[in-house]
Design a protein around this motif. Sequence first.
Motif, PDB file in Angstrom:
ATOM      1  N   HIS A 150       0.833  -1.205   0.000  1.00  0.00           N
ATOM      2  CA  HIS A 150       0.000   0.000   0.000  1.00  0.00           C
ATOM      3  C   HIS A 150       0.868   1.255   0.000  1.00  0.00           C
ATOM      4  CE1 HIS A 150      -2.495   3.217   1.756  1.00  0.00           C
ATOM      5  NE2 HIS A 150      -3.517   2.615   1.166  1.00  0.00           N
ATOM      6  N   GLY A 151       1.879   1.284   0.867  1.00  0.00           N
ATOM      7  CA  GLY A 151       2.760   2.443   0.942  1.00  0.00           C
ATOM      8  C   GLY A 151       3.540   2.663  -0.333  1.00  0.00           C
ATOM      9  N   GLU A 152       3.991   1.573  -0.967  1.00  0.00           N
ATOM     10  CA  GLU A 152       4.740   1.708  -2.214  1.00  0.00           C
ATOM     11  C   GLU A 152       3.861   2.248  -3.336  1.00  0.00           C
ATOM     12  OE1 GLU A 152       6.983  -1.561  -3.523  1.00  0.00           O
ATOM     13  OE2 GLU A 152       8.219  -1.713  -1.711  1.00  0.00           O
ATOM     14  N   LEU A 153       2.619   1.776  -3.390  1.00  0.00           N
ATOM     15  CA  LEU A 153       1.712   2.284  -4.411  1.00  0.00           C
ATOM     16  C   LEU A 153       1.405   3.764  -4.179  1.00  0.00           C
ATOM     17  CD1 LEU A 153      -0.819  -0.666  -4.864  1.00  0.00           C
ATOM     18  CD2 LEU A 153       0.744   0.248  -6.590  1.00  0.00           C
ATOM     19  N   VAL A 154       1.199   4.141  -2.927  1.00  0.00           N
ATOM     20  CA  VAL A 154       0.945   5.544  -2.610  1.00  0.00           C
ATOM     21  C   VAL A 154       2.137   6.399  -3.026  1.00  0.00           C
ATOM     22  CG1 VAL A 154       0.668   7.198  -0.725  1.00  0.00           C
ATOM     23  CG2 VAL A 154      -0.692   5.102  -0.757  1.00  0.00           C
ATOM     24  N   ALA A 155       3.344   5.935  -2.717  1.00  0.00           N
ATOM     25  CA  ALA A 155       4.549   6.699  -3.044  1.00  0.00           C
ATOM     26  C   ALA A 155       4.717   6.868  -4.550  1.00  0.00           C
ATOM     27  CB  ALA A 155       5.773   6.018  -2.440  1.00  0.00           C
ATOM     28  N   SER A 156       4.503   5.785  -5.308  1.00  0.00           N
ATOM     29  CA  SER A 156       4.705   5.869  -6.756  1.00  0.00           C
ATOM     30  C   SER A 156       3.594   6.667  -7.432  1.00  0.00           C
ATOM     31  CB  SER A 156       4.787   4.463  -7.361  1.00  0.00           C
ATOM     32  OG  SER A 156       3.592   3.742  -7.135  1.00  0.00           O
ATOM     33  N   LEU A 157       2.351   6.450  -7.035  1.00  0.00           N
ATOM     34  CA  LEU A 157       1.240   7.137  -7.681  1.00  0.00           C
ATOM     35  C   LEU A 157       1.191   8.623  -7.343  1.00  0.00           C
ATOM     36  CD1 LEU A 157      -1.597   4.471  -7.289  1.00  0.00           C
ATOM     37  CD2 LEU A 157      -0.339   5.062  -9.366  1.00  0.00           C
ATOM     38  N   SER A 158       1.713   8.983  -6.172  1.00  0.00           N
ATOM     39  CA  SER A 158       1.687  10.402  -5.778  1.00  0.00           C
ATOM     40  C   SER A 158       2.940  11.153  -6.204  1.00  0.00           C
ATOM     41  CB  SER A 158       1.523  10.513  -4.260  1.00  0.00           C
ATOM     42  OG  SER A 158       2.617   9.889  -3.587  1.00  0.00           O
ATOM     43  N   SER A 159       3.915  10.444  -6.751  1.00  0.00           N
ATOM     44  CA  SER A 159       5.151  11.106  -7.169  1.00  0.00           C
ATOM     45  C   SER A 159       4.921  11.934  -8.426  1.00  0.00           C
ATOM     46  CB  SER A 159       6.244  10.071  -7.425  1.00  0.00           C
ATOM     47  OG  SER A 159       5.875   9.215  -8.492  1.00  0.00           O
ATOM     48  N   MET A 160       5.682  12.997  -8.540  1.00  0.00           N
ATOM     49  CA  MET A 160       5.566  13.901  -9.683  1.00  0.00           C
ATOM     50  C   MET A 160       6.765  13.750 -10.608  1.00  0.00           C
ATOM     51  SD  MET A 160       2.721  15.509  -9.442  1.00  0.00           S
ATOM     52  CE  MET A 160       1.446  15.852  -8.196  1.00  0.00           C
ATOM     53  N   GLY A 161       6.491  13.728 -11.891  1.00  0.00           N
ATOM     54  CA  GLY A 161       7.543  13.655 -12.878  1.00  0.00           C
ATOM     55  C   GLY A 161       7.888  15.022 -13.412  1.00  0.00           C
ATOM     56  N   PRO A 162       8.480  15.097 -14.596  1.00  0.00           N
ATOM     57  CA  PRO A 162       8.799  16.387 -15.209  1.00  0.00           C
ATOM     58  C   PRO A 162       7.557  17.251 -15.385  1.00  0.00           C
ATOM     59  CG  PRO A 162       9.895  14.580 -16.357  1.00  0.00           C
ATOM     60  CD  PRO A 162       8.953  13.946 -15.393  1.00  0.00           C
ATOM     61  N   LEU A 163       7.718  18.541 -15.189  1.00  0.00           N
ATOM     62  CA  LEU A 163       6.645  19.524 -15.326  1.00  0.00           C
ATOM     63  C   LEU A 163       5.515  19.301 -14.324  1.00  0.00           C
ATOM     64  CD1 LEU A 163       6.397  19.661 -19.243  1.00  0.00           C
ATOM     65  CD2 LEU A 163       7.748  21.134 -17.712  1.00  0.00           C
ATOM     66  N   GLY A 164       5.826  18.596 -13.249  1.00  0.00           N
ATOM     67  CA  GLY A 164       4.822  18.373 -12.220  1.00  0.00           C
ATOM     68  C   GLY A 164       3.711  17.427 -12.616  1.00  0.00           C
ATOM     69  N   VAL A 165       3.958  16.560 -13.596  1.00  0.00           N
ATOM     70  CA  VAL A 165       2.949  15.598 -14.049  1.00  0.00           C
ATOM     71  C   VAL A 165       3.054  14.319 -13.226  1.00  0.00           C
ATOM     72  CG1 VAL A 165       2.148  14.195 -15.990  1.00  0.00           C
ATOM     73  CG2 VAL A 165       2.999  16.521 -16.381  1.00  0.00           C
ATOM     74  N   PRO A 166       1.948  13.842 -12.638  1.00  0.00           N
ATOM     75  CA  PRO A 166       1.976  12.579 -11.885  1.00  0.00           C
ATOM     76  C   PRO A 166       2.055  11.397 -12.855  1.00  0.00           C
ATOM     77  CG  PRO A 166      -0.246  13.443 -11.947  1.00  0.00           C
ATOM     78  CD  PRO A 166       0.630  14.473 -12.607  1.00  0.00           C
ATOM     79  N   PHE A 167       3.262  11.066 -13.266  1.00  0.00           N
ATOM     80  CA  PHE A 167       3.477  10.117 -14.347  1.00  0.00           C
ATOM     81  C   PHE A 167       2.855   8.751 -14.051  1.00  0.00           C
ATOM     82  CE2 PHE A 167       6.112   6.701 -16.187  1.00  0.00           C
ATOM     83  CZ  PHE A 167       5.936   6.977 -17.528  1.00  0.00           C
ATOM     84  N   TYR A 168       3.162   8.178 -12.892  1.00  0.00           N
ATOM     85  CA  TYR A 168       2.663   6.833 -12.584  1.00  0.00           C
ATOM     86  C   TYR A 168       1.145   6.809 -12.482  1.00  0.00           C
ATOM     87  CZ  TYR A 168       7.357   5.006 -11.846  1.00  0.00           C
ATOM     88  OH  TYR A 168       8.648   4.589 -12.039  1.00  0.00           O
ATOM     89  N   ALA A 169       0.572   7.823 -11.878  1.00  0.00           N
ATOM     90  CA  ALA A 169      -0.885   7.883 -11.779  1.00  0.00           C
ATOM     91  C   ALA A 169      -1.511   7.973 -13.170  1.00  0.00           C
ATOM     92  CB  ALA A 169      -1.308   9.075 -10.924  1.00  0.00           C
ATOM     93  N   ALA A 170      -0.904   8.775 -14.049  1.00  0.00           N
ATOM     94  CA  ALA A 170      -1.413   8.897 -15.415  1.00  0.00           C
ATOM     95  C   ALA A 170      -1.332   7.567 -16.155  1.00  0.00           C
ATOM     96  CB  ALA A 170      -0.634   9.973 -16.169  1.00  0.00           C
ATOM     97  N   VAL A 171      -0.209   6.851 -15.956  1.00  0.00           N
ATOM     98  CA  VAL A 171      -0.049   5.539 -16.589  1.00  0.00           C
ATOM     99  C   VAL A 171      -1.125   4.575 -16.099  1.00  0.00           C
ATOM    100  CG1 VAL A 171       1.428   3.488 -16.694  1.00  0.00           C
ATOM    101  CG2 VAL A 171       2.409   5.758 -17.076  1.00  0.00           C
ATOM    102  N   TYR A 172      -1.384   4.589 -14.808  1.00  0.00           N
ATOM    103  CA  TYR A 172      -2.415   3.708 -14.253  1.00  0.00           C
ATOM    104  C   TYR A 172      -3.791   4.052 -14.802  1.00  0.00           C
ATOM    105  CZ  TYR A 172      -0.265   0.518 -10.922  1.00  0.00           C
ATOM    106  OH  TYR A 172       0.422  -0.526 -10.358  1.00  0.00           O
ATOM    107  N   LEU A 173      -4.110   5.331 -14.897  1.00  0.00           N
ATOM    108  CA  LEU A 173      -5.412   5.729 -15.416  1.00  0.00           C
ATOM    109  C   LEU A 173      -5.563   5.323 -16.884  1.00  0.00           C
ATOM    110  CD1 LEU A 173      -5.856   9.257 -13.790  1.00  0.00           C
ATOM    111  CD2 LEU A 173      -7.039   7.137 -13.188  1.00  0.00           C
TER     112      LEU A 173
END
Length: 229
Positions: A141-164
């Motif tokens: 749970h913690g690892e998913l929260v960390a990856s999904l809430s992380s921000m990539g270049p230009l402040g885009v939540p890359f992992y969350a976008a990939v999941y969606l």
Amino acid sequence: IDVSEDRPPLVETNRREFVQRRVMSLCGVVPLGVFVVAHLVAMTQALRGPEAFSGALARLTPTRMTIEALLIGLPLLVHAGVGLALTAKSRANVSAYPYSGNLAWLLQRATGVVVLLFVVGHLWQTRVKLVIGQAASADLHGELVASLSSMGPLGVPFYAAVYLIGIAATAYHLGNGVVGFCASFGLVRSLKSLERLRIACALFSAVLFALGATTVIHLATGTAAPWGT
């Protein structure tokens, strides 16, 4: 010169492809489709907290691993293998025949590739890392929260976008796959019934996406999606 023995007859080739498509469709709807629905529903346990989430998804036992390999892994390999083989031999003609059926055919194959890549990444994060000891069930749970809430270049939540994107592709692929399954197995007998089925499956896909997106947004931001409140 008779060279017919050097290659299978066209009828036999068509029959083989017909059987392959039936098997692919059956694997995609019965074991895999049921699993996708159950998995997305189970993922919503994240809304109840880390303990509920870990209890629903991450507890691995030898029995569970064997069941998953036989009932999910094997059908997935068959579905993906046959699908990729048929896609490689197919040629899109949407530009020449821009009909809804042709567009659905193209989207089904495009989303199939996206889903396969998404599933491989998801399996690595939620299953393989547990099996090889790089992660513990309680930490998932913690690892998913960390990856999904992380921000990539230009402040885009890359992992969350990939999941969606992955969940959207999965929802469409399954919904449209159910339409193809029912049509190929003769479960719909008229154009009116087929159109009703398409509408129902489109709504079904929208519900699946809403379920998955609610979980992803919650894990990424700590809040529920507007439709999940």
